[in-house]
Design an enzyme around this catalytic site. Structure first.
Site, PDB file in Angstrom:
ATOM      1  N   HIS A 198       0.836  -1.203   0.000  1.00 12.47           N
ATOM      2  CA  HIS A 198       0.000   0.000   0.000  1.00 12.47           C
ATOM      3  C   HIS A 198       0.872   1.256   0.000  1.00 12.47           C
ATOM      4  O   HIS A 198       1.999   1.267   0.507  1.00 12.47           O
ATOM      5  CB  HIS A 198      -0.923   0.006   1.220  1.00 12.47           C
ATOM      6  CG  HIS A 198      -0.180   0.020   2.527  1.00 12.47           C
ATOM      7  ND1 HIS A 198       0.355   1.172   3.070  1.00 12.47           N
ATOM      8  CD2 HIS A 198       0.139  -0.976   3.383  1.00 12.47           C
ATOM      9  CE1 HIS A 198       0.954   0.887   4.206  1.00 12.47           C
ATOM     10  NE2 HIS A 198       0.843  -0.418   4.423  1.00 12.47           N
TER      11      HIS A 198
ATOM     12  N   SER B  17       0.776   5.442   4.410  1.00 13.91           N
ATOM     13  CA  SER B  17      -0.428   5.686   5.208  1.00 13.91           C
ATOM     14  C   SER B  17      -0.196   6.881   6.134  1.00 13.91           C
ATOM     15  O   SER B  17       0.940   7.346   6.308  1.00 13.91           O
ATOM     16  CB  SER B  17      -0.785   4.451   6.036  1.00 13.91           C
ATOM     17  OG  SER B  17       0.121   4.300   7.124  1.00 13.91           O
TER      18      SER B  17
ATOM     19  N   GLU C 131      -1.603  -6.819   7.288  1.00 15.53           N
ATOM     20  CA  GLU C 131      -0.272  -6.547   7.823  1.00 15.53           C
ATOM     21  C   GLU C 131      -0.013  -7.414   9.052  1.00 15.53           C
ATOM     22  O   GLU C 131      -0.958  -7.927   9.673  1.00 15.53           O
ATOM     23  CB  GLU C 131      -0.172  -5.053   8.183  1.00 15.53           C
ATOM     24  CG  GLU C 131       1.120  -4.603   8.853  1.00 15.53           C
ATOM     25  CD  GLU C 131       2.365  -4.861   8.014  1.00 15.53           C
ATOM     26  OE1 GLU C 131       2.681  -6.051   7.787  1.00 15.53           O
ATOM     27  OE2 GLU C 131       3.032  -3.890   7.609  1.00 15.53           O
TER      28      GLU C 131
ATOM     29  N   GLY D  50       3.688  -4.403   3.959  1.00  8.77           N
ATOM     30  CA  GLY D  50       5.114  -4.684   4.011  1.00  8.77           C
ATOM     31  C   GLY D  50       5.452  -6.068   4.517  1.00  8.77           C
ATOM     32  O   GLY D  50       6.228  -6.807   3.896  1.00  8.77           O
TER      33      GLY D  50
END
EC number: 5.4.2.11
Length: 231
Positions: free
Chosen positions: A9, A12, A87, A183
């Site tokens: 992504h 954030s 995540e 990640g």
């Protein structure tokens, strides 16, 4: 030759603020939104046509997936969401500033929690505002499988069934696959795909941008690995 594209992504709001995020459902920053758009443009430039896409149940990954597909002119591609692509759960560290956590617990301890393969951070309290136990999106799950903290080992154990049941069969079937995730869920799958040791995976970083491409032959042997845009 089939392609698997991993897109972490975009940045954030909590990445921007240097906070541990984990399963907290934090939105993309303005920069993160642009990174997702740019990911889509790179995919379009590369001429990669997807047959299906997978993402987590967290909005930063969902929005990244939607934007990447939109800006590669593939918004129609079917998308399946799964908590297994979430995540890594950072437990009691969730919402804490990383620098402040280092001051509280010590640099070495925080580094071990973040980078070791099998050391767990402190558990998240069941009544924490970010607890998945009271979150409606996980209501279909048995409480015993909802984590209160995870390391990379546990993250891989969670993500691996989704790889085996959904992603790998699609690739074997000749389909190009997009995975918009996080990640550490991506790191976990990369460890499995490349058969990296516990020590080797500690040094692997997945950037918010650009997307990472794996190419496989029809026996699912990895034949190429590169970042779009030449990075």
């Amino acid at each position: 030759m089939v392609k698997l594209v991993f897109a972490r992504h975009g940045e954030s709001e909590w990445n921007k603020a240097n906070l541990f995020t984990g399963w907290a459902d934090v939105d993309l920053s303005e920069k993160g939104t642009q990174q997702a758009i740019d990911a889509g443009k790179l995919i379009k430039e590369a001429g990669i046509a997807f047959d299906l896409a997978f993402t987590s149940v967290l909005k930063r990954a969902i929005k990244t997936t939607n934007l990447a597909l939109e800006y590669s002119d593939q918004l129609w591609v079917p998308v399946e969401k799964s908590w297994r692509l979430n995540e890594r759960h950072y437990g009691g560290l969730t919402g804490k500033n990383k620098a402040e956590a280092a001051e509280q617990f010590g640099d070495e301890q925080v580094h071990i929690w973040r980078r070791s393969y099998d050391v767990l951070p402190p558990d998240m309290a069941k009544d924490d505002e970010h607890s998945a136990h009271t979150d409606r999106r996980y209501a279909h799950l048995d409480h015993s499988v909802i984590p209160d903290a995870e390391n990379l080992k546990v993250t891989l154990e969670r993500a691996l069934p989704f790889w085996e049941d959904k992603i790998a069969p699609a690739l074997v079937d000749g389909k190009n696959v997009f995975v918009g995730a996080h990640g550490n869920s991506i790191r976990a799958l990369v460890k499995h795909i490349k058969q990296l040791s516990d020590d080797e995976i500690m040094n692997v970083e997945i950037p918010n941008f650009p997307p990472l491409v794996f190419e496989f032959d029809d026996k699912l042997n990895l034949t190429a690995e590169y970042y779009l845009g030449g990075e």
